[in-house]
Design a protein around this motif. Structure first.
Motif: not given
Length: 123
Positions: A22-34
């Motif tokens: 999963c490319d999650a680069s747009t939420v790297t700094f904002a995500s608390c859980r994936m």
């Protein structure tokens, strides 16, 4: 703009392995859980595995000991290593993100979803 992009799905025989990304680069700094979810044919979407910002993981009973969730050091990518696959693992896998709300705990439900990647396991 937030978007999640899954890849790595495909067709495999029972007993085989796949690694989803999963490319999650747009939420790297904002995500608390994936999370990784599975929607099997004709069934509701269900949670397969999750990983928090601190690296704590959870697994559905059906995948414990077979699947491993991880994230790279930059937290740009979230992985789901799937081993010893069975036909019950067939379906579309979705990556989902829980984003921080200032002053609040990590929300229990994801707010953003990817488009999914298809996994087909055959006998």
């Amino acid at each position: 703009q937030i978007h999640l992009v899954e890849s790595g799905g495909g067709s495999v025989q029972a007993g085989g392995s796949l690694k989803l990304i999963c490319d999650a680069s747009t939420v790297t700094f904002a995500s608390c859980r994936m999370d990784w979810y599975l929607q099997a044919p004709g069934k509701e979407r269900e949670l397969v595995s999750s990983i928090t910002r601190d690296g704590a993981t959870t697994y559905a009973d059906s995948v414990k000991g077979r699947f491993t969730i991880s994230q790279d050091n930059t937290r740009n990518n979230v992985y789901l290593q799937m081993n010893d696959l069975t036909t019950a693992d067939t379906g579309t896998y979705y990556c989902a993100a829980h984003l921080w709300t200032p002053g609040q705990v990590c929300p229990p439900n994801p707010g953003y979803w990817g488009q999914g990647t298809r996994v087909t396991v055959s006998l």
